[in-house]
Enzyme design. Structure first.
Site, PDB file in Angstrom:
ATOM      1  N   HIS A   1     -10.038  -7.222  -5.181  1.00 33.72           N
ATOM      2  CA  HIS A   1      -9.809  -7.116  -3.851  1.00 33.72           C
ATOM      3  C   HIS A   1     -10.697  -7.998  -3.007  1.00 33.72           C
ATOM      4  O   HIS A   1     -11.158  -7.776  -1.576  1.00 33.72           O
ATOM      5  CB  HIS A   1      -9.755  -5.722  -3.115  1.00 33.72           C
TER       6      HIS A   1
ATOM      7  N   ASP B   1      -6.196  -0.936  -6.211  1.00 39.38           N
ATOM      8  CA  ASP B   1      -7.574  -0.666  -6.350  1.00 39.38           C
ATOM      9  C   ASP B   1      -8.329  -0.194  -5.098  1.00 39.38           C
ATOM     10  O   ASP B   1      -9.349  -0.252  -4.722  1.00 39.38           O
ATOM     11  CB  ASP B   1      -8.290  -2.191  -6.534  1.00 39.38           C
TER      12      ASP B   1
ATOM     13  N   TYR C   1       0.845  -1.244   0.042  1.00 38.27           N
ATOM     14  CA  TYR C   1       0.119  -0.059  -0.005  1.00 38.27           C
ATOM     15  C   TYR C   1       0.909   1.176  -0.017  1.00 38.27           C
ATOM     16  O   TYR C   1       1.738   1.284   1.041  1.00 38.27           O
ATOM     17  CB  TYR C   1      -0.810   0.025   1.441  1.00 38.27           C
TER      18      TYR C   1
HETATM   19  C1  FNS Z   1      -9.975 -11.384   2.623  1.00 34.74           C
HETATM   20  C2  FNS Z   1      -9.095 -10.190   2.843  1.00 34.74           C
HETATM   21  C3  FNS Z   1      -8.673  -9.882   1.520  1.00 34.74           C
HETATM   22  C4  FNS Z   1      -7.664  -8.554   1.519  1.00 34.74           C
HETATM   23  C5  FNS Z   1      -7.153  -8.352   2.939  1.00 34.74           C
HETATM   24  C6  FNS Z   1      -7.575  -8.655   4.017  1.00 34.74           C
HETATM   25  C7  FNS Z   1      -8.616  -9.651   4.038  1.00 34.74           C
HETATM   26  C8  FNS Z   1      -9.008 -10.487   5.426  1.00 34.74           C
HETATM   27  N1  FNS Z   1      -6.502  -6.794   2.905  1.00 34.74           N
HETATM   28  S1  FNS Z   1      -7.263  -5.690   3.329  1.00 34.74           S
HETATM   29  O1  FNS Z   1      -7.479  -5.914   4.657  1.00 34.74           O
HETATM   30  O2  FNS Z   1      -6.482  -4.335   3.166  1.00 34.74           O
HETATM   31  O3  FNS Z   1      -8.526  -5.349   2.520  1.00 34.74           O
HETATM   32  C9  FNS Z   1      -5.614  -6.849   1.503  1.00 34.74           C
HETATM   33  C10 FNS Z   1      -4.547  -5.886   1.749  1.00 34.74           C
HETATM   34  O4  FNS Z   1      -4.057  -5.466   2.778  1.00 34.74           O
HETATM   35  N2  FNS Z   1      -3.993  -5.697   0.657  1.00 34.74           N
HETATM   36  C11 FNS Z   1      -4.432  -6.100  -0.504  1.00 34.74           C
HETATM   37  O5  FNS Z   1      -3.611  -5.751  -1.467  1.00 34.74           O
HETATM   38  N3  FNS Z   1      -5.248  -7.100  -0.736  1.00 34.74           N
HETATM   39  C12 FNS Z   1      -6.139  -7.408   0.430  1.00 34.74           C
HETATM   40  N4  FNS Z   1      -6.753  -8.291   0.337  1.00 34.74           N
HETATM   41  C13 FNS Z   1      -7.489  -8.590  -0.797  1.00 34.74           C
HETATM   42  C14 FNS Z   1      -6.578 -10.034  -1.196  1.00 34.74           C
HETATM   43  O6  FNS Z   1      -5.303  -9.835  -1.746  1.00 34.74           O
HETATM   44  C15 FNS Z   1      -7.349 -10.735  -2.443  1.00 34.74           C
HETATM   45  O7  FNS Z   1      -7.628  -9.827  -3.429  1.00 34.74           O
HETATM   46  C16 FNS Z   1      -8.483 -11.338  -2.054  1.00 34.74           C
HETATM   47  O8  FNS Z   1      -8.578 -11.981  -0.884  1.00 34.74           O
HETATM   48  C17 FNS Z   1      -9.021 -12.429  -3.078  1.00 34.74           C
HETATM   49  O9  FNS Z   1     -10.205 -13.092  -2.857  1.00 34.74           O
HETATM   50  P1  FNS Z   1     -10.244 -14.408  -1.878  1.00 34.74           P
HETATM   51  O10 FNS Z   1     -10.351 -13.941  -0.454  1.00 34.74           O
HETATM   52  O11 FNS Z   1     -11.905 -14.754  -2.479  1.00 34.74           O
HETATM   53  O12 FNS Z   1      -9.453 -15.318  -2.263  1.00 34.74           O
END
Ligand code: FNS
Length: 496
Positions: free
Chosen positions: A357, A266, A238
């Site tokens: 995401h 995104d 990020y």
């Molecule tokens: C489930 C989950 C996903 C997050 C995630 C945290 C969780 C609990 N976090 S978030 O807190 O900021 O949203 C990140 C993150 O730190 N950075 C990122 O690039 N994607 C983040 N993602 C998105 C992740 O990298 C994938 O794009 C997404 O999880 C794929 O979908 P599935 O969970 O269905 O496999």
């Protein structure tokens, strides 16, 4: 050696004018830091004069205080025998959860990735389940991510010698045993005390790449140190408004041997994940990368509390700078249309992840597999299909989902929640079984579609016309998924 502080010494500093907290048996004067804290001052004041370790741990990498709190505020060791342990008022929900843990199914009864989700839903702490399982707004994209794979049908070949099946491939030049990686998901310690390190160990066992999140609960070095020599990890970034901080993080990751930089594009602002918000996330905000402690509205849930440092001003004009500060391959994570894939090729990055995401950002954005079906024919038309590596993530729950993505032209897929749920319910053994199940499914399904190696996978093996028919609900109801998602508003049904 100065005498240890007592619990009474610390308890005298329990206000905004003088605020001491205990973390891992050491006292810290955080008075001046209160207005700086990205998660707001309220959450720290809740533990003023007390032991804050239990709340601190799931959100903050271990080295946070060493890295970001001036040494003069480190007050030394506390004699923990003298610290009063606060009696916790009986929480009937927590008692019911502990009861469900007693009755949870043995690991061997998990036969697919959805089983882990169904168990996790019943045994995880409310805030942890809310954070991991939530999608943005009405969670339409989160559900579509998985449903979209059901719009793609196989056209299997028969009478192909598939006695030997080789599912290995390369990703950014690294040989992997199976074409998926553990994608970046923040706050691993919400689900398990070892957090991201647990995923590192699972990835190592299966020769699968782990993408380390910027917002990990464990420190970056803890996660890198947990890897075995030769084990490959990528960094998810990020981008901070303060580019000096970002430059330091990228240079350190490269120096430690990271083999890919995935810039998340995104999330100029983290999405509204209402389950997360509803659980009234009260913990401290992670990652003290923020310079000024915005007064974050606590009711925004974990996501908002930990992401105030992210730069919404990030744009294409920044990419040359990133290419100038690192030799790591640069991948843009969260691209969602073919025009931006062509632009990514133009600016010279090494790949993209077609991703929304996990449905946690823009609701009613298209699924990764649908964007892939849009992108690849255009790249082929322009002779660009091998110009960069194309990944997708979101809703991958079966090896057939992986195979459909690769048949349509993806290099590999990222998987997020399934490994979080497997870890949260069963620890490392859960992650290990989840990956082993995917390998088992992959080998069987490659045989059944008539593919002996990854090179055999091609668009002719699938019929993806269902993806082009717009969004008329032509998808069979995904009953497995229904039992896991909080679509049901009733009480949590018994663990299966
Ligand atoms: C489930 C989950 C996903 C997050 C995630 C945290 C969780 C609990 N976090 S978030 O807190 O900021 O949203 C990140 C993150 O730190 N950075 C990122 O690039 N994607 C983040 N993602 C998105 C992740 O990298 C994938 O794009 C997404 O999880 C794929 O979908 P599935 O969970 O269905 O496999």
């Amino acid at each position: 050696m100065s005498p240890k502080l007592t619990g009474a010494d610390v308890a005298q500093h329990s206000s905004a004018d003088s605020c001491w907290v205990i973390v891992h048996g050491r006292a810290y004067d955080v008075t001046e830091f209160l207005p700086e804290h990205p998660g707001g001052s309220k959450i720290i004041l809740k533990y003023a004069g007390k032991d804050a370790t239990e709340e601190f741990d799931p959100i903050h990498p271990r080295d946070t205080l060493d890295k970001y709190l001036d040494r003069s505020k480190h007050l030394g060791e506390v004699d923990m025998q003298t610290v009063k342990v606060e009696a916790k008022d009986e929480d009937p929900e927590e008692a019911a959860r502990l009861e469900r843990i007693e009755r949870m199914p043995p690991l061997e009864q998990c036969y697919n990735l959805m089983d882990f989700e169904a168990v996790a839903r019943n045994v995880m702490k409310k805030t942890a389940w809310a954070y991991y399982s939530s999608g943005a707004d009405d969670e339409i994209t989160m559900r579509e991510n998985h449903s979209a794979f059901h719009k793609v049908w196989f056209r299997p070949r028969v009478l192909v010698d598939v006695e030997k099946v080789d599912m290995s491939t390369t990703m950014l030049g690294t040989k992997v045993d199976i074409p998926f990686y553990v994608t970046a998901t923040a706050l691993g310690k919400l689900g398990h005390a070892e957090g991201e390190v647990c995923l590192t160990k699972g990835a190592r066992k299966h020769n699968v790449i782990q993408m380390i999140p910027t917002l990990a609960s464990c420190s970056f070095d803890e996660i890198m140190d947990a890897a075995e020599p030769g084990q490959v990890q990528w960094l998810q970034l990020y981008v901070n408004k303060n580019r000096e901080i970002t430059k330091k993080i990228v240079e350190h990751a490269e120096a430690r041997g990271c083999k890919g930089l995935f810039i998340t594009v995104d999330a100029p602002q983290l999405g509204r994940r209402e389950k997360d918000m509803r659980s009234k996330f009260s913990d401290t905000g992670s990652n003290v990368q923020a310079q000024s402690g915005d007064n974050v509205d606590r009711s925004q849930g974990a996501a908002r509390a930990i992401s105030s440092f992210i730069d919404p001003g990030l744009s294409w004009k920044d990419i040359p700078w990133f290419l100038s500060i690192t030799k790591m391959p640069i991948i843009l994570k969260g691209v969602q249309r073919v025009e931006d894939v062509l632009r990514a090729i133009e600016v010279g990055v090494h790949g993209v992840v077609l991703s929304n995401h996990g449905g946690r950002q823009l609701d009613t954005a298209r699924s990764g597999i649908e964007v892939l079906a849009e992108v690849m024919p255009v790249l082929r038309q322009q002779g660009l299909e091998t110009a960069i590596e194309i990944y997708i993530d979101g809703g991958v729950r079966r090896a057939t989902d992986i195979l459909k993505a690769l048949c349509l032209g993806a290099k590999g897929v990222g998987i997020g929640r399934p490994f979080l749920f497997a870890m949260s319910a069963y620890g490392l053994a859960g992650v290990d079984r989840a990956m082993a199940l995917l390998k088992e499914e992959m080998e069987m399904n490659m045989r059944l579609i008539g593919a002996a190696s990854i090179a055999d996978l091609n668009p002719g093996l699938v019929d993806a016309r269902g993806l082009m028919g717009g969004h008329v609900q032509t998808v069979p109801v995904d009953t497995l998924g229904l039992s896991a998602y909080d679509a049901l508003s009733g009480p949590r049904e018994q663990a299966r």
